[in-house]
Scaffold this active site. Structure first.
Site, mmCIF file in Angstrom:
data_model
loop_
_atom_site.group_PDB
_atom_site.id
_atom_site.type_symbol
_atom_site.label_atom_id
_atom_site.label_comp_id
_atom_site.label_asym_id
_atom_site.label_seq_id
_atom_site.Cartn_x
_atom_site.Cartn_y
_atom_site.Cartn_z
ATOM 1 N N VAL A 249 16.197 64.791 103.923
ATOM 2 C CA VAL A 249 17.227 64.366 103.769
ATOM 3 C C VAL A 249 17.682 64.411 104.986
ATOM 4 C CG1 VAL A 249 19.597 65.310 103.944
ATOM 5 C CG2 VAL A 249 18.133 66.418 102.484
ATOM 6 N N LYS B 268 5.746 59.203 102.100
ATOM 7 C CA LYS B 268 5.744 60.628 102.258
ATOM 8 C C LYS B 268 3.783 60.747 101.796
ATOM 9 C CE LYS B 268 6.366 65.709 101.517
ATOM 10 N NZ LYS B 268 7.172 66.295 102.483
ATOM 11 N N ARG C 91 25.963 70.596 107.413
ATOM 12 C CA ARG C 91 25.426 70.948 105.725
ATOM 13 C C ARG C 91 26.656 70.189 104.828
ATOM 14 N NH1 ARG C 91 20.994 73.121 104.176
ATOM 15 N NH2 ARG C 91 21.134 73.628 102.730
ATOM 16 N N LEU C 92 26.205 69.352 103.759
ATOM 17 C CA LEU C 92 26.874 68.874 102.675
ATOM 18 C C LEU C 92 27.037 68.594 101.470
ATOM 19 C CD1 LEU C 92 25.354 65.377 104.303
ATOM 20 C CD2 LEU C 92 27.229 66.264 105.031
ATOM 21 N N LYS D 18 14.117 68.165 106.491
ATOM 22 C CA LYS D 18 13.440 66.646 106.471
ATOM 23 C C LYS D 18 13.340 65.873 105.847
ATOM 24 C CE LYS D 18 9.453 68.626 107.277
ATOM 25 N NZ LYS D 18 9.264 69.726 106.231
HETATM 26 N N1 LIG Z 1 22.481 68.702 105.886
HETATM 27 C C1 LIG Z 1 22.587 68.784 104.194
HETATM 28 N N2 LIG Z 1 23.730 69.252 103.460
HETATM 29 C C2 LIG Z 1 23.244 69.998 102.683
HETATM 30 N N3 LIG Z 1 21.707 70.164 102.013
HETATM 31 C C3 LIG Z 1 20.892 70.052 102.488
HETATM 32 C C4 LIG Z 1 21.251 69.438 103.791
HETATM 33 N N4 LIG Z 1 20.124 69.499 104.533
HETATM 34 C C5 LIG Z 1 18.905 69.526 103.615
HETATM 35 N N5 LIG Z 1 19.609 70.318 102.567
HETATM 36 C C6 LIG Z 1 18.594 71.100 101.491
HETATM 37 O O1 LIG Z 1 18.334 71.941 101.914
HETATM 38 C C7 LIG Z 1 17.004 71.693 100.694
HETATM 39 C C8 LIG Z 1 16.089 71.530 102.051
HETATM 40 O O2 LIG Z 1 15.586 69.760 102.507
HETATM 41 P P1 LIG Z 1 14.807 68.982 102.483
HETATM 42 O O3 LIG Z 1 14.390 69.306 101.636
HETATM 43 O O4 LIG Z 1 15.531 67.814 103.743
HETATM 44 O O5 LIG Z 1 13.633 70.154 103.828
HETATM 45 P P2 LIG Z 1 12.656 69.644 104.691
HETATM 46 O O6 LIG Z 1 12.521 70.226 105.665
HETATM 47 O O7 LIG Z 1 12.167 68.486 103.735
HETATM 48 O O8 LIG Z 1 11.033 70.469 103.588
HETATM 49 P P3 LIG Z 1 9.923 70.469 103.190
HETATM 50 O O9 LIG Z 1 8.916 70.636 103.967
HETATM 51 O O10 LIG Z 1 9.130 70.984 101.942
HETATM 52 O O11 LIG Z 1 8.763 69.115 102.771
HETATM 53 C C9 LIG Z 1 17.378 71.178 100.474
HETATM 54 O O12 LIG Z 1 17.570 71.715 98.684
HETATM 55 C C10 LIG Z 1 18.224 70.355 100.565
HETATM 56 O O13 LIG Z 1 19.119 69.598 99.193
HETATM 57 MG MG LIG Z 2 10.330 67.395 102.515
#
Ligand SMILES: Nc1ncnc2c1ncn2[C@@H]1O[C@H](COP(=O)(O)OP(=O)(O)OP(=O)(O)O)[C@@H](O)[C@H]1O
Ligand SMILES: [Mg+2]
Length: 205
Positions: free
Chosen positions: A17, A32, A182-183, A15
């Protein structure tokens, strides 16, 4: 576009990212409302790093424990009242990131989706592409729609899975807003490029 809620099928699905990528592409404000867990990089700090063109607004609540907001608030002795989570005033599009998934409790009688309904903003769902995503995604879409929420579409996160993505869009009757691969490395430049190449920002603007 007045604003958009970015929610997900689960915690850790991407979310923050995706929200950073959208906020950067739109030159939007990012908010947030409740950050639960502040020992590691917070979501707002992550967005400030990945989306230098976005304006990161301060959280309404910063809670110590990385768990469901309702429990993190109880541990900190804080009451999260819906009135304290009103959308921040200001001009320009606003990208709001929920916590966890669609039915995460924010307070003893307030789920994330109830909050989205109070805000009245369209909702984008971030979904994994890996096994199990179809049911999680369709359940999330049903929960959003049962509250009368407008679903902007689904953003997929991860490796391509054409069959799962197609099933979610067809059964969920929603738009495919693109898939963020995935980046590696993940930084502001690679994210901006990937968003430009892969996400349907035009459908959100
Ligand atoms: N497209 C991407 N490429 C590389 N790494 C990613 C990508 N999307 C997410 N990640 C990595 O995966 C992990 C989880 O992503 P993210 O923090 O965006 O999730 P979230 O759904 O916001 O989590 P939360 O519920 O904790 O808010 C992080 O370490 C993030 O850097
Ligand atoms: Mg998040």
């Amino acid at each position: 576009m007045r604003g958009l809620v970015v929610t997900g099928t689960d915690t850790g699905v991407g979310k923050t990212v995706v929200a950073a990528g959208i906020a950067q592409a739109l030159g939007a404000r990012y908010w947030k409302p409740v950050q639960a867990g502040i020992d590691e990089e917070t979501d707002s700090q992550c967005v400030a790093r990945l989306a230098p063109g976005a304006t990161v607004l301060p959280e309404a609540f910063r809670l110590a424990t990385p768990c469901s907001p309702h429990e993190a608030a109880r541990i900190d002795g804080v009451t999260i009242a819906p009135g304290a989570l009103a959308l921040p005033p200001g001009d320009g599009p606003l990208v709001v990131e929920g916590a966890g998934g669609v039915l995460v409790p924010f307070a003893p009688d307030l789920l994330a989706a109830d909050l989205f309904a109070l805000w009245g903003l369209p909702v984008a769902l971030v979904a994994r592409t890996s096994l199990g995503t179809i049911s999680h995604s369709l359940l999330s879409l049903e929960a959003l729609r049962s509250r009368g929420l407008e679903v902007a579409g689904v953003v997929f996160s991860g490796d391509e899975n054409a069959a799962s993505e197609a099933a979610i869009v067809r059964f969920g009757q929603c738009r495919h807003l693109g898939r963020l691969p995935r980046l590696a490395p993940l930084n502001a430049a690679t994210l901006a490029d990937a968003v430009r190449a892969n996400l349907r920002i035009d459908l959100l603007a």
